[in-house]
Design a protein around this motif. Sequence first.
Motif, short mmCIF file in Angstrom:
data_model
loop_
_atom_site.label_atom_id
_atom_site.label_comp_id
_atom_site.label_asym_id
_atom_site.label_seq_id
_atom_site.Cartn_x
_atom_site.Cartn_y
_atom_site.Cartn_z
N TRP A 1 -6.13 41.69 38.91
CA TRP A 1 -5.16 41.11 39.85
C TRP A 1 -4.78 42.12 40.94
O TRP A 1 -4.71 41.77 42.12
CB TRP A 1 -3.92 40.65 39.09
N GLN A 2 -4.54 43.36 40.54
CA GLN A 2 -4.22 44.39 41.53
C GLN A 2 -5.34 44.54 42.54
O GLN A 2 -5.10 44.70 43.75
CB GLN A 2 -3.97 45.73 40.82
N ARG A 3 -6.58 44.49 42.05
CA ARG A 3 -7.74 44.62 42.95
C ARG A 3 -7.79 43.44 43.93
O ARG A 3 -8.07 43.62 45.11
CB ARG A 3 -9.02 44.71 42.12
N PHE A 4 -7.53 42.23 43.43
CA PHE A 4 -7.50 41.06 44.30
C PHE A 4 -6.43 41.22 45.39
O PHE A 4 -6.68 41.00 46.58
CB PHE A 4 -7.23 39.80 43.48
N VAL A 5 -5.22 41.58 44.99
CA VAL A 5 -4.13 41.71 45.95
C VAL A 5 -4.43 42.80 46.96
O VAL A 5 -4.32 42.61 48.18
CB VAL A 5 -2.80 41.98 45.22
N THR A 6 -4.83 43.96 46.49
CA THR A 6 -5.09 45.09 47.39
C THR A 6 -6.21 44.78 48.35
O THR A 6 -6.10 45.02 49.57
CB THR A 6 -5.43 46.34 46.55
N THR A 7 -7.31 44.24 47.84
CA THR A 7 -8.46 43.94 48.69
C THR A 7 -8.10 42.89 49.73
O THR A 7 -8.47 43.00 50.92
CB THR A 7 -9.63 43.44 47.83
N THR A 8 -7.36 41.88 49.32
CA THR A 8 -6.97 40.80 50.24
C THR A 8 -6.04 41.31 51.33
O THR A 8 -6.25 41.04 52.53
CB THR A 8 -6.29 39.67 49.45
N VAL A 9 -5.04 42.05 50.95
CA VAL A 9 -4.05 42.53 51.92
C VAL A 9 -4.69 43.52 52.89
O VAL A 9 -4.43 43.48 54.11
CB VAL A 9 -2.85 43.15 51.19
N GLN A 10 -5.54 44.39 52.39
CA GLN A 10 -6.24 45.33 53.28
C GLN A 10 -7.16 44.59 54.24
O GLN A 10 -7.22 44.91 55.44
CB GLN A 10 -7.04 46.33 52.44
N HIS A 11 -7.87 43.62 53.74
CA HIS A 11 -8.78 42.85 54.60
C HIS A 11 -8.03 42.17 55.73
O HIS A 11 -8.45 42.22 56.90
CB HIS A 11 -9.53 41.81 53.77
N LEU A 12 -6.92 41.53 55.42
CA LEU A 12 -6.18 40.79 56.44
C LEU A 12 -5.54 41.74 57.45
O LEU A 12 -5.49 41.42 58.65
CB LEU A 12 -5.13 39.91 55.78
N ARG A 13 -5.07 42.90 57.02
CA ARG A 13 -4.51 43.85 57.99
C ARG A 13 -5.59 44.41 58.88
O ARG A 13 -5.38 44.59 60.10
CB ARG A 13 -3.76 44.97 57.25
N GLU A 14 -6.75 44.69 58.34
CA GLU A 14 -7.84 45.19 59.17
C GLU A 14 -8.32 44.14 60.17
O GLU A 14 -8.64 44.45 61.32
CB GLU A 14 -9.01 45.64 58.28
N ARG A 15 -8.34 42.89 59.74
CA ARG A 15 -8.82 41.82 60.63
C ARG A 15 -7.78 41.44 61.68
O ARG A 15 -8.14 41.09 62.81
CB ARG A 15 -9.19 40.59 59.79
N TYR A 16 -6.50 41.54 61.32
CA TYR A 16 -5.43 41.18 62.24
C TYR A 16 -4.44 42.34 62.35
O TYR A 16 -3.32 42.28 61.82
CB TYR A 16 -4.72 39.91 61.75
N PRO A 17 -4.81 43.41 63.02
CA PRO A 17 -4.01 44.64 63.00
C PRO A 17 -2.61 44.49 63.59
O PRO A 17 -1.71 45.25 63.22
CB PRO A 17 -4.86 45.63 63.81
N ASP A 18 -2.42 43.55 64.49
CA ASP A 18 -1.12 43.42 65.15
C ASP A 18 -0.30 42.23 64.65
O ASP A 18 0.78 41.95 65.18
CB ASP A 18 -1.31 43.28 66.66
N ALA A 19 -0.80 41.53 63.66
CA ALA A 19 -0.14 40.31 63.20
C ALA A 19 1.07 40.62 62.34
O ALA A 19 1.16 41.65 61.67
CB ALA A 19 -1.13 39.44 62.43
N ASP A 20 2.01 39.68 62.33
CA ASP A 20 3.19 39.72 61.46
C ASP A 20 2.80 39.00 60.18
O ASP A 20 2.78 37.77 60.12
CB ASP A 20 4.34 39.02 62.16
N LEU A 21 2.48 39.76 59.12
CA LEU A 21 1.94 39.20 57.89
C LEU A 21 2.98 39.20 56.77
O LEU A 21 3.67 40.20 56.56
CB LEU A 21 0.71 39.99 57.43
N SER A 22 3.07 38.09 56.06
CA SER A 22 3.98 37.97 54.92
C SER A 22 3.21 37.37 53.75
O SER A 22 2.31 36.55 53.95
CB SER A 22 5.17 37.08 55.26
N TYR A 23 3.61 37.77 52.53
CA TYR A 23 2.93 37.31 51.31
C TYR A 23 3.97 36.83 50.30
O TYR A 23 4.91 37.55 49.97
CB TYR A 23 2.10 38.43 50.69
N GLU A 24 3.76 35.62 49.81
CA GLU A 24 4.61 35.07 48.76
C GLU A 24 3.90 35.22 47.43
O GLU A 24 2.70 34.93 47.32
CB GLU A 24 4.90 33.60 49.06
N VAL A 25 4.64 35.69 46.44
CA VAL A 25 4.04 36.00 45.14
C VAL A 25 4.15 34.78 44.22
O VAL A 25 5.20 34.50 43.65
CB VAL A 25 4.72 37.22 44.50
#
Length: 521
Positions: free
Chosen positions: A218-242
Amino acid sequence: MRLHRRHRALSALLAIGASAAVVLAPTVAHGATDLAVVLEERTGIHEPGAVVAFRTPDCPADTLGWRVTNFDGVVVGSGTDVAAAATRSLPAGVATTPGIYRLTVQCGAATGSTRLVRSAGPATPDPFFSFAVAGNAPDVVRTFSALGGGSYRQDLQWQAVEKTAGRFDFTPIDARVDRWIRDAGVPPLFVLDYGNVAHTGGSMTPPDMAIPAQRAAWQRFVTTTVQHLRERYPDADLSYEVWNEWNNFHGRFPSTPEAYLPLAEVTFHAIRSADPSARVVGPGVNAVSQKERDWMDRWFAAGGAQWVDAISVHPYSHPWAPEQCVNGTGCIEATLAALHAQSASHPSASGSPAPIWITEVGWPATGVTGVGEADLAAYLVRTHVLAAQNGVERVYTFELNGGTTGARTFGLVQDTPTGFEPRVAAAAYLTMQRTLAGMHVTGGSTTGSVRVVEFSSADEQRHVRVIWQNTDRFTDQQVAVPLPSNGTLVDPFGASKPVTPTKGVLQMTAKWSPRYLVWQD
């Protein structure tokens, strides 16, 4: 969204009285179904001056008859069109006043109709007015923008991006998200949720934080996903609901906050490590009935607020109005007041009280808990006003678009084969958004069943009082509203008229659907 009915006795519905308990029958999307009427403006929302153009693909005749009726069923225009053209237009002067209309067309013996909205002007995006959305077609994004949506919410499921253990593929997610973030600049709220067959044994089974392999996956899924989205959208306002509604659907785990919190803590740290600028939101649970409120009490008491930047809830209360508290079931208004008080005494991850986000709320059109068109319009507006009054930072209406049958009939616009058909609630929502976007609550009063909530602009120059009554949908109530200068009275669907006070007071009626009294300093 919960797909089951709230467990409430039908006797409770009957006991609250006929005037408050009537559930209006839902209005179907089209009048007759034997003739398709297709608007060229596929959102169904027309700004001032925009031509209302339409086609009838199944009508081979050059001559057809048409009429336009307003919300009250009054004919505002009719005629016969003899133009041999694929696309026809309503003549000037028809359906020009802000509101919702039905265009009915007759071709020989066949008849069909569709609804359209005439707005009072374009909407300015505001994150307070946000949506859960279905799909990502261009028409969805355009409809979202036409209604002034400020943020959108979508699931980002573990199983969808890691179909094979250890191999992540974001291609389908990127194709959907690019249209929102990269092309339209809309801030997202992603819901990190559900299980993974390869790791938890089921696509809906949560990972067990007590099992090291599942925790690490689960940690790997969360980390990989969040890193991917920040790299793809570096200036976006990103929020995550758990997670989504742990207290409603949770696989084999207990539905308790104590079972949820280990997942919340691990996810919080994984997101913070991968993207310190991202918001963490939770717990994303239903929170109106007494049982649901007890869940939130235990979540606060166990320290749940320390793992979020914003507290998210889903205050579903259908078929009841947001102010209507029923024994054992609570109501939206009371829920928001309690959460506001609890958040003030339970610090968030920042050490300060967390803002409250409503990440789902709505009413279905069908089923035992379904409500009619006018009620949906009134309840959504009243919920937003009450939310603002209780310090809520964002409201994600569930949902922007949807069907007319089945479990998901919550949409403000209804899916059609050729675009979207706006419901009455879409016109009411747009009026609310255009009138209140960018404003803040400065006061309010309750006199019997009459509610008055005052908003002001950031520069304190423009003011709006929202006025309604919650006793009887069929009977208006007289009310005296302070008005320091000449103003404008805006009806639920955007039409307006000038008003003049007498000795600083305007005598008017409070209706079931809120109206807006606007003035400038």
